[in-house]
Design an enzyme around this catalytic site. Structure first.
Site, PDB file in Angstrom:
ATOM      1  N   CYS A  65       0.999  -1.097  -0.168  1.00 35.07           N
ATOM      2  CA  CYS A  65       0.069   0.067  -0.112  1.00 35.07           C
ATOM      3  C   CYS A  65       0.896   1.475   0.173  1.00 35.07           C
ATOM      4  CB  CYS A  65      -0.798   0.016   1.235  1.00 35.07           C
ATOM      5  SG  CYS A  65      -1.950  -1.342   1.555  1.00 35.07           S
ATOM      6  N   GLU A 112      -9.221   8.213   2.051  1.00 36.44           N
ATOM      7  CA  GLU A 112      -8.385   7.889   0.891  1.00 36.44           C
ATOM      8  C   GLU A 112      -9.431   7.544  -0.297  1.00 36.44           C
ATOM      9  OE1 GLU A 112      -4.164   6.288   2.725  1.00 36.44           O
ATOM     10  OE2 GLU A 112      -5.491   4.894   1.917  1.00 36.44           O
TER      11      GLU A 112
END
Length: 172
Positions: A65, A112
């Site tokens: 990530c 996000e």
């Protein structure tokens, strides 16, 4: 070295940039990516986050990530971080986008617009960055579904959010 993230609106349109930690403290939506890798047997390659990570330490999650830097494409950032964390070069393709907002255990926020990438990695040779990854494991789909169901506290919130959305797209 300070690291900056790309601030975005709900449609992933760039609206600015901010230092990464500040964006997580102030709950500012920013661009991110999540890489899911499969091995030669279509097992998911998962990472356990290093215990020193500033959030979600020790939890299992997808292969990699991160956040693209200003003036960096999301694809290039995902490939860069996969190399920085796992020590591998891999071809990946974007299969999904998802937006989420979650308050974390330490007062930070994950807000996000996440680009989800998938790829195959069959070498099974890694050069793990111990500052990022404590361990990795390969898990088949059925075992992973059961483990997430039985031990949800062992997985990051974003993994539990994204995993059901991508498993149907994978046809494995």
């Amino acid at each position: 070295m300070e690291e900056y993230v790309i601030l975005v609106d709900q449609n992933d349109q760039e609206i600015g940039e901010m230092e990464k930690q500040e964006a997580h403290v102030l709950n500012k939506k920013h661009r991110a990516f999540s890489v899911f890798l499969l091995d030669e047997n279509n097992n998911f390659i998962l990472q356990q986050r290093a215990l020193s990570k500033y959030h979600s330490p020790g939890l299992w999650t997808n292969s990699c990530c991160g956040h693209p830097r200003p003036n960096e494409t999301t694809l290039n950032a995902a490939k860069r971080r996969t190399f920085e964390e796992m020590g591998i070069h891999v071809d990946i393709q974007e299969i999904l986008q998802i937006s989420y907002q979650e308050k974390l255990e330490n007062g930070l926020w994950e807000n996000e617009f996440d680009h989800i990438f998938i790829g195959k990695y069959t070498d099974n040779k890694f050069n793990l960055n111990p500052n990022e990854i404590k361990a990795i494991k390969n898990v088949n789909l059925v075992e992973l579904e059961m483990d997430v169901q039985n031990n949800p506290d062992q997985y990051t919130f974003w993994f539990k959010l994204i995993f059901p959305k991508i498993k149907d797209k994978l046809k494995i």
